[in-house]
Design an enzyme around this catalytic site. Structure first.
Site, PDB file in Angstrom:
ATOM      1  N   SER A  81      80.468  13.089 -22.875  1.00  0.00           N
ATOM      2  CA  SER A  81      79.291  12.306 -22.520  1.00  0.00           C
ATOM      3  C   SER A  81      79.142  11.039 -23.347  1.00  0.00           C
ATOM      4  O   SER A  81      78.219  10.259 -23.134  1.00  0.00           O
ATOM      5  CB  SER A  81      78.036  13.165 -22.670  1.00  0.00           C
ATOM      6  OG  SER A  81      77.915  13.660 -23.984  1.00  0.00           O
ATOM      7  N   THR A 190      74.030  11.743 -24.147  1.00  0.00           N
ATOM      8  CA  THR A 190      73.776  10.654 -25.061  1.00  0.00           C
ATOM      9  C   THR A 190      73.614  11.183 -26.459  1.00  0.00           C
ATOM     10  O   THR A 190      73.000  12.235 -26.631  1.00  0.00           O
ATOM     11  CB  THR A 190      72.412  10.028 -24.671  1.00  0.00           C
ATOM     12  OG1 THR A 190      72.444   9.706 -23.313  1.00  0.00           O
ATOM     13  CG2 THR A 190      72.067   8.829 -25.507  1.00  0.00           C
ATOM     14  N   THR A 208      76.349   6.219 -25.214  1.00  0.00           N
ATOM     15  CA  THR A 208      76.633   7.170 -24.127  1.00  0.00           C
ATOM     16  C   THR A 208      77.693   6.613 -23.186  1.00  0.00           C
ATOM     17  O   THR A 208      77.895   5.389 -23.113  1.00  0.00           O
ATOM     18  CB  THR A 208      75.350   7.436 -23.311  1.00  0.00           C
ATOM     19  OG1 THR A 208      75.581   8.471 -22.354  1.00  0.00           O
ATOM     20  CG2 THR A 208      74.870   6.207 -22.581  1.00  0.00           C
ATOM     21  N   ARG A 218      76.331   1.242 -12.616  1.00  0.00           N
ATOM     22  CA  ARG A 218      75.092   1.921 -13.021  1.00  0.00           C
ATOM     23  C   ARG A 218      74.906   1.839 -14.542  1.00  0.00           C
ATOM     24  O   ARG A 218      75.819   2.095 -15.309  1.00  0.00           O
ATOM     25  CB  ARG A 218      75.152   3.379 -12.585  1.00  0.00           C
ATOM     26  CG  ARG A 218      73.926   4.215 -12.939  1.00  0.00           C
ATOM     27  CD  ARG A 218      74.090   4.975 -14.238  1.00  0.00           C
ATOM     28  NE  ARG A 218      72.966   5.882 -14.476  1.00  0.00           N
ATOM     29  CZ  ARG A 218      72.758   6.506 -15.624  1.00  0.00           C
ATOM     30  NH1 ARG A 218      73.583   6.329 -16.637  1.00  0.00           N
ATOM     31  NH2 ARG A 218      71.726   7.300 -15.773  1.00  0.00           N
ATOM     32  N   VAL A 219      73.722   1.480 -14.960  1.00  0.00           N
ATOM     33  CA  VAL A 219      73.362   1.505 -16.384  1.00  0.00           C
ATOM     34  C   VAL A 219      72.113   2.362 -16.513  1.00  0.00           C
ATOM     35  O   VAL A 219      71.148   2.189 -15.761  1.00  0.00           O
ATOM     36  CB  VAL A 219      73.086   0.085 -16.923  1.00  0.00           C
ATOM     37  CG1 VAL A 219      72.585   0.149 -18.368  1.00  0.00           C
ATOM     38  CG2 VAL A 219      74.350  -0.774 -16.833  1.00  0.00           C
ATOM     39  N   THR A 241      67.090  11.124 -24.221  1.00  0.00           N
ATOM     40  CA  THR A 241      68.320  11.687 -23.668  1.00  0.00           C
ATOM     41  C   THR A 241      67.961  12.393 -22.361  1.00  0.00           C
ATOM     42  O   THR A 241      66.806  12.721 -22.126  1.00  0.00           O
ATOM     43  CB  THR A 241      68.989  12.640 -24.683  1.00  0.00           C
ATOM     44  OG1 THR A 241      70.215  13.131 -24.144  1.00  0.00           O
ATOM     45  CG2 THR A 241      68.093  13.807 -25.036  1.00  0.00           C
ATOM     46  N   GLY A 242      68.948  12.597 -21.533  1.00  0.00           N
ATOM     47  CA  GLY A 242      68.694  13.202 -20.229  1.00  0.00           C
ATOM     48  C   GLY A 242      68.903  12.185 -19.122  1.00  0.00           C
ATOM     49  O   GLY A 242      69.606  11.186 -19.304  1.00  0.00           O
ATOM     50  N   VAL A 243      68.290  12.449 -18.001  1.00  0.00           N
ATOM     51  CA  VAL A 243      68.521  11.594 -16.825  1.00  0.00           C
ATOM     52  C   VAL A 243      67.907  10.208 -17.072  1.00  0.00           C
ATOM     53  O   VAL A 243      66.686  10.035 -17.074  1.00  0.00           O
ATOM     54  CB  VAL A 243      67.927  12.241 -15.559  1.00  0.00           C
ATOM     55  CG1 VAL A 243      68.157  11.345 -14.349  1.00  0.00           C
ATOM     56  CG2 VAL A 243      68.542  13.614 -15.335  1.00  0.00           C
ATOM     57  N   GLY A 244      68.783   9.243 -17.261  1.00  0.00           N
ATOM     58  CA  GLY A 244      68.354   7.932 -17.729  1.00  0.00           C
ATOM     59  C   GLY A 244      67.399   7.211 -16.809  1.00  0.00           C
ATOM     60  O   GLY A 244      66.512   6.477 -17.263  1.00  0.00           O
TER      61      GLY A 244
END
Ligand code: GLY
Length: 332
Positions: A81, A190, A208, A218-219, A241-244
């Protein structure tokens, strides 16, 4: 740039980097984390904290410390990741996002960087040597090349195999807490790392490879100031952290720091941001993991996530590291 070691001269730090890392019960909102020096996301944060602490002990600045910490998972082949070995985008390109920031308004970031393992160091160079705060894509790679960073192919055979397997169905299904299931990561995430000196100075870094098999270009939240990271003098620092996408929608780190500015504890501020996402997004985040980690100017730590399973590493001023489970909105 960064925080001068002179800012903290005379503040002795005793002890050495902890050889082992203990698992512990969740931290209370006010706890022995009064002395927290380095905090970071997930189990793999423990190794990052050790490197950050060692850099600090060797006389480095807080920026040196968070950079050194972030570089550990970036170079870890088994971490899919972050950095080298990160899973590629849908088209097979490993692209990295990173940001570094101190508490004097200095920040540097890269997004969609290809071919350079240490995105965090390139981000630092953006901070230190340009008038800009972010470089993206081809321009970021050109800058890294011009700055003498060594380039290499970041797509490992293991990551390529996982990508080719994914292509058979090409479904994107985030897997919550995959970050702590080493060697099996199918998703993202991340490392966010925050450091505080004994006199309350702060710095942070976040790096990340983003969502596995993401659309090209995608960013996520990680490299965006105020989303994946924010550091504010006299207040605190937060990382996500997690789904950006869920973090970016609410400028998550800025929200957490803003809540601390208004007097909330680090823990309450992290919880409030999580609750806001769930209230805003409802069913859309039913299975999504999003987590915040924060440290206030006094070294109090907070961490909170939507789903159980988010962990974070705390290294105190004596170099002792503990990995903690965060509080969560939903139960197991
Ligand atoms: N939180 C990292 C990402 O979504 O890219």
């Amino acid at each position: 740039m960064g925080i001068s070691r002179r800012d903290t001269l005379g503040l002795a730090l005793a002890g050495t980097v902890a050889a082992g890392t203990a698992r512990a019960a969740p931290l209370a909102a006010s706890s022995t984390a009064d002395t927290a020096l380095v905090v970071s996301t997930w189990d793999f944060g423990a190794a990052a904290n050790a490197a950050a602490y060692a850099a600090w002990k060797a006389g480095g600045t807080l920026i040196d410390a968070v950079e050194a910490g972030a570089k550990v998972p970036e170079a870890d082949l088994s971490n899919h990741s972050v950095g080298l070995g990160g899973y590629p985008d849908r088209d097979g390109h490993v692209t990295l996002d990173a940001i570094i920031m101190d508490d004097r308004g200095h920040a540097g970031a890269v997004a969609g960087l290809e071919g350079y393992v240490h995105a965090i160091s390139v981000a630092r160079r953006v901070m230190d040597r340009t008038p800009h705060t972010m470089l993206v894509g081809e321009g970021a790679a050109q800058f890294a090349r011009e700055q003498g960073f060594p380039s290499q192919n970041l797509l490992t055979p293991e990551a390529e195999a996982a990508w080719r397997e994914w292509l058979k169905k090409a479904e994107y299904k985030p897997v919550a807490n995959i970050e702590n299931q080493r060697g099996t990561a199918l998703d993202h995430d991340t490392i966010g790392i925050l450091a505080r000196s004994p006199d309350g100075r702060l710095a942070g870094a976040c790096t990340t490879s983003g969502m596995a098999f993401k659309l090209r270009g995608r960013v996520g939240d990680s490299p965006q100031a105020g989303c994946g990271l924010l550091v504010e003098p006299g207040v605190g620092a937060a990382t996500a952290t997690g789904v950006g996408e869920e973090v970016t929608r609410i400028a998550g780190a800025a929200r957490v720091v803003g809540s601390m500015r208004m007097g909330m504890s680090a823990m309450a501020a992290c919880r409030e941001a999580v609750e806001h996402i769930v209230a805003l997004r409802g069913e859309a985040v039913k299975d999504a993991q999003v987590a915040f980690l924060a440290i206030d100017r006094n070294g109090k730590v907070g961490a909170f996530s939507i789903l159980p399973g988010f962990t974070y590493a705390v290294t105190d001023a004596n170099g002792r590291t503990r990995v903690q489970p965060a509080g969560s909105l939903r139960r197991a």
